[in-house]
Design a protein around this motif. Sequence first.
Motif, PDB file in Angstrom:
ATOM      1  N   UNK A 138     -42.001  72.818  -3.263  1.00  0.00           N
ATOM      2  CA  UNK A 138     -42.815  72.167  -4.297  1.00  0.00           C
ATOM      3  C   UNK A 138     -44.223  71.968  -3.747  1.00  0.00           C
ATOM      4  N   UNK A 139     -45.163  71.776  -4.634  1.00  0.00           N
ATOM      5  CA  UNK A 139     -46.541  71.526  -4.210  1.00  0.00           C
ATOM      6  C   UNK A 139     -46.932  70.063  -4.344  1.00  0.00           C
ATOM      7  N   UNK A 140     -46.134  69.284  -5.076  1.00  0.00           N
ATOM      8  CA  UNK A 140     -46.432  67.852  -5.215  1.00  0.00           C
ATOM      9  C   UNK A 140     -45.125  67.073  -5.295  1.00  0.00           C
ATOM     10  N   UNK A 141     -45.197  65.817  -4.939  1.00  0.00           N
ATOM     11  CA  UNK A 141     -44.034  64.944  -4.915  1.00  0.00           C
ATOM     12  C   UNK A 141     -44.029  64.089  -6.178  1.00  0.00           C
ATOM     13  N   UNK A 142     -43.101  64.328  -7.102  1.00  0.00           N
ATOM     14  CA  UNK A 142     -43.124  63.570  -8.374  1.00  0.00           C
ATOM     15  C   UNK A 142     -42.816  62.089  -8.198  1.00  0.00           C
ATOM     16  N   UNK A 143     -42.189  61.721  -7.086  1.00  0.00           N
ATOM     17  CA  UNK A 143     -41.842  60.318  -6.884  1.00  0.00           C
ATOM     18  C   UNK A 143     -43.087  59.471  -6.618  1.00  0.00           C
ATOM     19  N   UNK A 144     -44.180  60.113  -6.219  1.00  0.00           N
ATOM     20  CA  UNK A 144     -45.426  59.386  -5.962  1.00  0.00           C
ATOM     21  C   UNK A 144     -45.965  58.715  -7.228  1.00  0.00           C
ATOM     22  N   UNK A 145     -45.579  59.243  -8.378  1.00  0.00           N
ATOM     23  CA  UNK A 145     -46.087  58.704  -9.645  1.00  0.00           C
ATOM     24  C   UNK A 145     -45.077  57.799 -10.341  1.00  0.00           C
ATOM     25  N   UNK A 146     -44.077  57.328  -9.597  1.00  0.00           N
ATOM     26  CA  UNK A 146     -43.057  56.447 -10.155  1.00  0.00           C
ATOM     27  C   UNK A 146     -43.161  55.076  -9.485  1.00  0.00           C
ATOM     28  N   UNK A 147     -43.262  54.033 -10.278  1.00  0.00           N
ATOM     29  CA  UNK A 147     -43.383  52.681  -9.732  1.00  0.00           C
ATOM     30  C   UNK A 147     -42.069  52.252  -9.099  1.00  0.00           C
ATOM     31  N   UNK A 148     -42.166  51.631  -7.943  1.00  0.00           N
ATOM     32  CA  UNK A 148     -40.984  51.099  -7.275  1.00  0.00           C
ATOM     33  C   UNK A 148     -40.735  49.666  -7.728  1.00  0.00           C
ATOM     34  N   UNK A 149     -39.481  49.237  -7.716  1.00  0.00           N
ATOM     35  CA  UNK A 149     -39.221  47.829  -8.043  1.00  0.00           C
ATOM     36  C   UNK A 149     -39.864  46.916  -7.006  1.00  0.00           C
ATOM     37  N   UNK A 150     -40.265  45.754  -7.441  1.00  0.00           N
ATOM     38  CA  UNK A 150     -40.930  44.813  -6.540  1.00  0.00           C
ATOM     39  C   UNK A 150     -39.972  44.349  -5.452  1.00  0.00           C
ATOM     40  N   UNK A 151     -40.554  44.037  -4.298  1.00  0.00           N
ATOM     41  CA  UNK A 151     -39.746  43.471  -3.216  1.00  0.00           C
ATOM     42  C   UNK A 151     -39.151  42.142  -3.645  1.00  0.00           C
ATOM     43  N   UNK A 152     -37.883  41.902  -3.352  1.00  0.00           N
ATOM     44  CA  UNK A 152     -37.308  40.595  -3.671  1.00  0.00           C
ATOM     45  C   UNK A 152     -37.930  39.536  -2.769  1.00  0.00           C
ATOM     46  N   UNK A 153     -37.933  38.269  -3.191  1.00  0.00           N
ATOM     47  CA  UNK A 153     -38.478  37.225  -2.318  1.00  0.00           C
ATOM     48  C   UNK A 153     -37.685  37.157  -1.020  1.00  0.00           C
ATOM     49  N   UNK A 154     -38.353  36.853   0.094  1.00  0.00           N
ATOM     50  CA  UNK A 154     -37.647  36.803   1.376  1.00  0.00           C
ATOM     51  C   UNK A 154     -36.591  35.703   1.394  1.00  0.00           C
ATOM     52  N   UNK A 155     -35.499  35.962   2.130  1.00  0.00           N
ATOM     53  CA  UNK A 155     -34.467  34.943   2.275  1.00  0.00           C
ATOM     54  C   UNK A 155     -34.991  33.774   3.091  1.00  0.00           C
ATOM     55  N   UNK A 156     -34.531  32.595   2.749  1.00  0.00           N
ATOM     56  CA  UNK A 156     -34.932  31.394   3.466  1.00  0.00           C
ATOM     57  C   UNK A 156     -33.763  30.759   4.201  1.00  0.00           C
TER      58      UNK A 156
END
Length: 324
Positions: A138-156
């Motif tokens: 491939x010449x480009x990575x389609x995953x680069x244009x997909x938003x990732x889910x936000x990081x969950x809040x850190x455990x306390x």
Amino acid sequence: MASYRKRSGGWYVEIRKRGIYRSRTFSTKAAAKYWADEIEADIESGRPMGQHTLAQAMQRYSRDVSSKKKGARWERLRLDAFESSMAFSGKAIDDVTPNDLATWRDQRLTKVAASSLRRDFNLLNSVFEIARREWRWITSNPLKDVSRPANPPPREQLISEDQAASVKEAAGYWRGMEPRTTQQVVAAAFDLALETAMRAGEIRGLRGPQIHLAERYVDLPETKNGRRRQVPLTTAAVEILAAMDPDEPFPVTSGTMDATFRRIRRKAGLSEAFTFHDSRATAITRLAKRLDIHDLARMTGHRDLSMLTRYYRATASEIAQRLD
């Protein structure tokens, strides 16, 4: 036979073979030739349209890349799951769109936590990147244009002295005893983790030649980040290890340790939010009161000091007491 033409911004290559037509532009002629050779070989071997599918990319990655990693089994299981869960895994990899991946992301989020999906994204991104950079599929990575889910809040979560005592009591373990049951072995591992901030896998992997009680350290030749680490031992940690089998102190598998710790947790009346891995953050928070940041990072194996803060969980009240 492939034909090549120089254009502004790169090299344009065309392939006409056995009634199949493919074309693409590359930044260098060498890259264009590499791609053309691969496509012509695919056409000769009968692959449809001379294209590689996403499933083929994941299979090759599993065979050639994952197999060389410590986490090979996990990656292979995940890639097999991707192949079966992606309705588009049979598509040519260069026809996979960001919309395909976004739809799959949304479906996955109904079944797994955001943190799990972020790990899935990391693995899938590696597949696309190696297919782009090294295999030239491939010449480009389609995953680069997909938003990732936000990081969950850190455990306390931090483990209190009462909770640690409840675990030991439920397992029938006390420090300095020679464990005779699996529950006692796992409780001893938990006790050692609270003293050293070692991971469960590092503790399970300890063998006699790595343990130096007289010099008060254990040697970990291979850790999660791939680097060797020597872990200093507190007096309590020495006492724990001195009572264990000197050749193989913790003869339990990962699955056995997980299942046994869950049983101990239930007996102790602790919630499911209480995990063995919380011992690492608890130990780091306690050790931070006695060690400077660089000694602490060396002990825990953190190369990036900012990552250390994920595990350091002192409360504002505890910090305030050190100001006076």
